[in-house]
Design a protein around this motif. Structure first.
Motif, mmCIF file in Angstrom:
data_model
loop_
_atom_site.group_PDB
_atom_site.id
_atom_site.type_symbol
_atom_site.label_atom_id
_atom_site.label_comp_id
_atom_site.label_asym_id
_atom_site.label_seq_id
_atom_site.Cartn_x
_atom_site.Cartn_y
_atom_site.Cartn_z
ATOM 1 N N VAL A 1 -1.515 14.677 4.234
ATOM 2 C CA VAL A 1 -1.968 13.303 4.002
ATOM 3 C C VAL A 1 -0.783 12.356 3.907
ATOM 4 C CG1 VAL A 1 -2.953 11.816 2.213
ATOM 5 C CG2 VAL A 1 -4.190 13.837 2.965
ATOM 6 N N ARG A 2 0.244 12.753 3.172
ATOM 7 C CA ARG A 2 1.418 11.897 3.045
ATOM 8 C C ARG A 2 2.105 11.692 4.382
ATOM 9 N NH1 ARG A 2 5.235 10.854 -1.632
ATOM 10 N NH2 ARG A 2 7.152 10.083 -0.688
ATOM 11 N N ALA A 3 2.245 12.769 5.153
ATOM 12 C CA ALA A 3 2.868 12.664 6.473
ATOM 13 C C ALA A 3 2.047 11.762 7.395
ATOM 14 C CB ALA A 3 3.029 14.049 7.088
ATOM 15 N N ALA A 4 0.725 11.879 7.334
ATOM 16 C CA ALA A 4 -0.139 11.037 8.174
ATOM 17 C C ALA A 4 -0.044 9.573 7.760
ATOM 18 C CB ALA A 4 -1.578 11.530 8.077
ATOM 19 N N PHE A 5 0.000 9.330 6.449
ATOM 20 C CA PHE A 5 0.105 7.963 5.945
ATOM 21 C C PHE A 5 1.403 7.315 6.429
ATOM 22 C CE2 PHE A 5 0.915 4.530 3.051
ATOM 23 C CZ PHE A 5 -0.321 4.085 2.610
ATOM 24 N N VAL A 6 2.519 8.028 6.270
ATOM 25 C CA VAL A 6 3.814 7.489 6.672
ATOM 26 C C VAL A 6 3.887 7.333 8.191
ATOM 27 C CG1 VAL A 6 6.298 7.948 6.738
ATOM 28 C CG2 VAL A 6 5.001 8.375 4.638
ATOM 29 N N GLY A 7 3.382 8.319 8.925
ATOM 30 C CA GLY A 7 3.390 8.215 10.383
ATOM 31 C C GLY A 7 2.562 7.042 10.880
ATOM 32 N N GLY A 8 1.379 6.854 10.290
ATOM 33 C CA GLY A 8 0.540 5.714 10.669
ATOM 34 C C GLY A 8 1.198 4.394 10.326
ATOM 35 N N LEU A 9 1.895 4.354 9.173
ATOM 36 C CA LEU A 9 2.601 3.141 8.766
ATOM 37 C C LEU A 9 3.714 2.807 9.752
ATOM 38 C CD1 LEU A 9 3.037 0.958 6.557
ATOM 39 C CD2 LEU A 9 4.633 2.543 5.471
ATOM 40 N N GLU A 10 4.498 3.797 10.151
ATOM 41 C CA GLU A 10 5.592 3.549 11.088
ATOM 42 C C GLU A 10 5.075 3.045 12.428
ATOM 43 O OE1 GLU A 10 7.644 7.271 11.225
ATOM 44 O OE2 GLU A 10 8.969 6.766 9.550
ATOM 45 N N ASP A 11 4.017 3.667 12.937
ATOM 46 C CA ASP A 11 3.442 3.224 14.216
ATOM 47 C C ASP A 11 2.970 1.775 14.133
ATOM 48 O OD1 ASP A 11 3.909 5.733 15.211
ATOM 49 O OD2 ASP A 11 1.828 6.423 15.056
ATOM 50 N N THR A 12 2.318 1.441 13.028
ATOM 51 C CA THR A 12 1.794 0.083 12.861
ATOM 52 C C THR A 12 2.933 -0.923 12.733
ATOM 53 O OG1 THR A 12 -0.131 1.010 11.721
ATOM 54 C CG2 THR A 12 0.229 -1.356 11.513
ATOM 55 N N GLY B 1 -6.525 8.519 -0.831
ATOM 56 C CA GLY B 1 -6.098 9.842 -0.389
ATOM 57 C C GLY B 1 -6.129 10.893 -1.487
ATOM 58 N N PRO B 2 -5.566 10.601 -2.689
ATOM 59 C CA PRO B 2 -5.591 11.608 -3.762
ATOM 60 C C PRO B 2 -7.006 12.063 -4.120
ATOM 61 C CG PRO B 2 -4.032 9.871 -4.285
ATOM 62 C CD PRO B 2 -4.775 9.422 -3.072
ATOM 63 N N GLU B 3 -7.946 11.116 -4.163
ATOM 64 C CA GLU B 3 -9.324 11.481 -4.480
ATOM 65 C C GLU B 3 -9.919 12.341 -3.372
ATOM 66 O OE1 GLU B 3 -8.014 8.529 -4.644
ATOM 67 O OE2 GLU B 3 -8.493 7.560 -6.555
ATOM 68 N N SER C 1 0.825 -1.200 0.000
ATOM 69 C CA SER C 1 0.000 0.000 0.000
ATOM 70 C C SER C 1 0.866 1.259 0.000
ATOM 71 C CB SER C 1 -0.920 -0.002 1.223
ATOM 72 O OG SER C 1 -1.698 1.176 1.286
ATOM 73 N N TYR C 2 1.978 1.229 0.741
ATOM 74 C CA TYR C 2 2.878 2.384 0.787
ATOM 75 C C TYR C 2 3.449 2.684 -0.594
ATOM 76 C CZ TYR C 2 7.171 5.042 1.630
ATOM 77 O OH TYR C 2 8.171 5.982 1.562
ATOM 78 N N LEU C 3 3.921 1.659 -1.287
ATOM 79 C CA LEU C 3 4.511 1.872 -2.612
ATOM 80 C C LEU C 3 3.478 2.386 -3.613
ATOM 81 C CD1 LEU C 3 6.823 -1.275 -2.906
ATOM 82 C CD2 LEU C 3 7.527 1.092 -2.555
ATOM 83 N N GLN C 4 2.250 1.871 -3.520
ATOM 84 C CA GLN C 4 1.240 2.259 -4.487
ATOM 85 C C GLN C 4 0.589 3.594 -4.144
ATOM 86 O OE1 GLN C 4 -1.241 -1.365 -4.529
ATOM 87 N NE2 GLN C 4 -0.507 -1.745 -6.601
ATOM 88 N N ASN C 5 0.302 3.798 -2.863
ATOM 89 C CA ASN C 5 -0.503 4.951 -2.473
ATOM 90 C C ASN C 5 0.318 6.151 -2.006
ATOM 91 O OD1 ASN C 5 -2.961 3.529 -2.946
ATOM 92 N ND2 ASN C 5 -2.667 2.466 -1.005
ATOM 93 N N ALA C 6 1.438 5.905 -1.322
ATOM 94 C CA ALA C 6 2.270 7.024 -0.882
ATOM 95 C C ALA C 6 3.256 7.449 -1.974
ATOM 96 C CB ALA C 6 3.022 6.657 0.391
ATOM 97 N N LEU C 7 3.818 6.462 -2.691
ATOM 98 C CA LEU C 7 4.795 6.783 -3.733
ATOM 99 C C LEU C 7 4.175 6.839 -5.128
ATOM 100 C CD1 LEU C 7 7.926 4.731 -2.585
ATOM 101 C CD2 LEU C 7 7.179 7.024 -1.924
ATOM 102 N N GLY C 8 2.912 6.417 -5.250
ATOM 103 C CA GLY C 8 2.203 6.542 -6.519
ATOM 104 C C GLY C 8 2.639 5.580 -7.596
ATOM 105 N N LEU C 9 3.174 4.415 -7.219
ATOM 106 C CA LEU C 9 3.624 3.444 -8.205
ATOM 107 C C LEU C 9 2.458 2.582 -8.672
ATOM 108 C CD1 LEU C 9 6.918 2.250 -6.460
ATOM 109 C CD2 LEU C 9 6.670 3.997 -8.228
ATOM 110 N N THR C 10 2.533 2.101 -9.903
ATOM 111 C CA THR C 10 1.535 1.150 -10.388
ATOM 112 C C THR C 10 1.791 -0.218 -9.765
ATOM 113 O OG1 THR C 10 2.861 0.416 -12.274
ATOM 114 C CG2 THR C 10 1.460 2.366 -12.595
ATOM 115 N N ALA C 11 0.840 -1.126 -9.954
ATOM 116 C CA ALA C 11 0.998 -2.475 -9.414
ATOM 117 C C ALA C 11 2.237 -3.147 -10.012
ATOM 118 C CB ALA C 11 -0.247 -3.308 -9.697
#
Length: 533
Positions: free
Chosen positions: A470-481, A451-453, A291-301
């Motif tokens: 949004v990006r900071a929240a996504f990364v912060g939530g990922l690190e905590d998890t 997030g982008p939508e 999810s991080y690679l696709q949604n935070a970095l915007g990579l395709t599958a």
């Protein structure tokens, strides 16, 4: 020996077919995720309907594992395995041709039943064909192939979806399945337990019902609310049915579908429990990394799959090297090293920040990949290795059940935790103050990859600032998890350290094992039941 064998057969063919089946099954656990946007468009499906594309497969897979292993011991492992392959292949065809989301979800449920048969019976076939060091090498190949399927899933799914159609995710199984079935019929040798007890129908129905309620509760808990009446009712009903199942199995004794004496073997308990705990955190972390690679970095599958190649190759090499070690190295040492590496690899995900590129994941991918490569052959070998050969299917089935329940728990629990941490991070920003009561809804969209939508729907002047938040929240939530995932894996490692030991393995699973240390051959607990019989 407790088994009967017929036909010309061949160990190499058995390993090839079981490995092929494992690759297909594990691929179907990960490959479908990348096709969900296309499925939403094709069927105009809502979120709940799309969720069941994943849940239907996971549910029936978990429910029918023990049943499949028990049936195989009684009716013949080759026979049951081939029937499972037929069911899986036909269901894959139905999935690929589905013209309605309901039909697709029903077909996914049937596909999960076929997958349960193959998952449970495959390791039992290997344990029957291979002994000693050869068994270790076979489980090494088995583990390496399984690791490849998990790691290659996003790339294969992305490639098929992007360049052909999501339908080929399922249709590709059909020609491979037909070929594997033909080879299996001709080349795999038959084996089964010596017992002539009838099928334990009461245990089968009650246990399936219990697992169905338990897994559904975990899969739907976040959506329905963990304290809601339906979810609490499912967990309560599962507890009651498991108690009834215990009573049934204890009364049936040797005729039971589950030999309760397995739970008197410390190593079986240690491997099964640590597998449940490890799978919950490791698979949860993998889905979040994708999810991080696709949604935070915007990579395709497809791009995401390519960047997972370091982990893919590491898993493959580590799995291939680990197989022989399962008969040469102390089980306690191997299990502890496996868990420590996975926990460390997940913890290394905290090296990323909102400005990181994908290469920041490389330390995590390599270290976690080594641990995952060790895990699959080790778990499969030791789950079956504590049981008598005639009960290999049953032992494999219950071992796989712990694993699949762990996956269901992890994806639900850590997905919910991630969403909670993302929302909490947003609440502490200016964007959260602006959103007010809508922060929870916005946080759920960000955590699910929308997030982008969600940002695009905001007033124009807030868009640029919101994207950074949004990006900071996504990364912060990922690190905590990831920190919590790492702690959970470390807890599973402690369980393995305390309970896994070489002396519990059945003689058929022993090879040129190095002498165990004083802590490996502890005397606490009962003697291994499988060895004492």
């Amino acid at each position: 020996m407790g088994t009967t064998e017929t036909g010309t057969g061949g160990r190499g063919w058995t390993l090839a077919i079981v490995s092929t089946a494992t690759f297909m099954l594990l691929l179907d656990l990960t490959v479908v995720n990348v096709a969900l946007p296309d499925l939403r468009t094709t069927f105009e499906a809502d979120f709940t309907e799309l969720q069941w594309v994943l849940d239907a497969y996971a549910l029936t897979l978990a429910v029918f594992l023990l049943t499949s292993g028990s049936f195989a011991d009684k009716l013949g492992r080759k026979r049951v395995f081939n029937v499972g392959f037929v069911v899986f292949t036909l269901a894959s065809l139905a999935c690929g041709l589905a013209q309605d989301i309901v039909v697709l979800n029903l077909a996914r449920g049937v596909q999960g039943i076929g997958a349960a048969v193959l998952f449970a019976v495959g390791p039992a076939l290997l344990s029957n064909e291979f002994q000693g060091k050869d068994r270790g090498k076979a489980f090494g190949v088995f583990g390496a192939v399984g690791g490849l399927a998990i790691a290659f899933g996003p790339m294969i799914g992305g490639g098929l979806t992007e360049y052909l159609s999501w339908r080929w995710i399922f249709l590709l199984n059909v020609p491979i399945g037909v070929l594997a079935i033909l080879i299996g019929v001709l080349r795999i040798r038959e084996s089964k337990g010596s017992t002539e007890h009838p099928v334990d129908w009461a245990g089968l129905v009650v246990f399936s019902g219990a697992l169905g309620l338990l897994v559904t509760g975990f899969l739907r808990g976040h959506a329905e609310g963990w304290t809601s009446a339906p979810i609490l009712g499912m967990f309560g009903g599962a507890a009651v049915l498991l108690l009834v199942f215990y009573v049934i199995e204890r009364r049936l004794g040797e005729a039971a579908m589950l030999d309760l004496s397995l739970f008197r073997i410390p190593t079986f308990n240690g491997v099964s429990t640590s597998a449940l705990v490890w799978n919950s955190a490791v698979l949860g972390s993998i889905f979040l990394e994708i999810s991080y690679l696709q949604n935070a970095l915007g990579l395709t599958a497809w791009e995401t799959g390519l960047r997972f190649l370091p982990m893919t190759l590491t898993i493959f090499v580590a799995g291939a090297l680990t197989g022989p070690l399962t008969t040469m190295v102390s089980p306690k040492l191997l299990a502890t090293a496996c868990g420590t590496l996975m926990a460390t690899g997940i913890a290394l995900m905290t090296l990323i920040d909102e400005n990181s590129g994908w290469t920041a994941l490389l330390p995590s991918m390599v270290v976690q990949g080594i641990g995952m490569g060790i895990y699959t052959p080790m778990r499969a070998a030791y789950s079956v290795g504590v049981a008598e050969p005639e009960k290999a299917g049953m032992a494999s089935g219950i071992g796989e059940t712990f694993q699949q329940v762990g996956i269901a728990v992890g994806i639900a629990a850590f997905g919910a935790l991630f969403q909670s941490r993302v929302t909490h991070a947003l609440e502490e920003t200016a964007l959260g103050a602006q959103l007010g009561s809508r922060t929870d809804e916005f946080g759920e969209a960000v955590a699910s990859g929308a997030g982008p939508e969600a940002v695009a729907a905001l007033p124009g002047e807030a868009t640029g600032q919101a994207a950074d938040a949004v990006r900071a929240a996504f990364v912060g939530g990922l690190e905590d998890t990831m920190v919590v995932c790492s702690v959970v894996v470390a807890f599973g490692t402690l369980i393995a350290l305390l309970f896994v030991r070489a002396k519990d393995l059945h003689e058929s699973a022993r090879g040129d094992r190095a002498p165990a240390g004083p802590h490996d051959e502890r005397t606490a607990g009962p003697e291994p039941v499988a060895s004492a019989r």
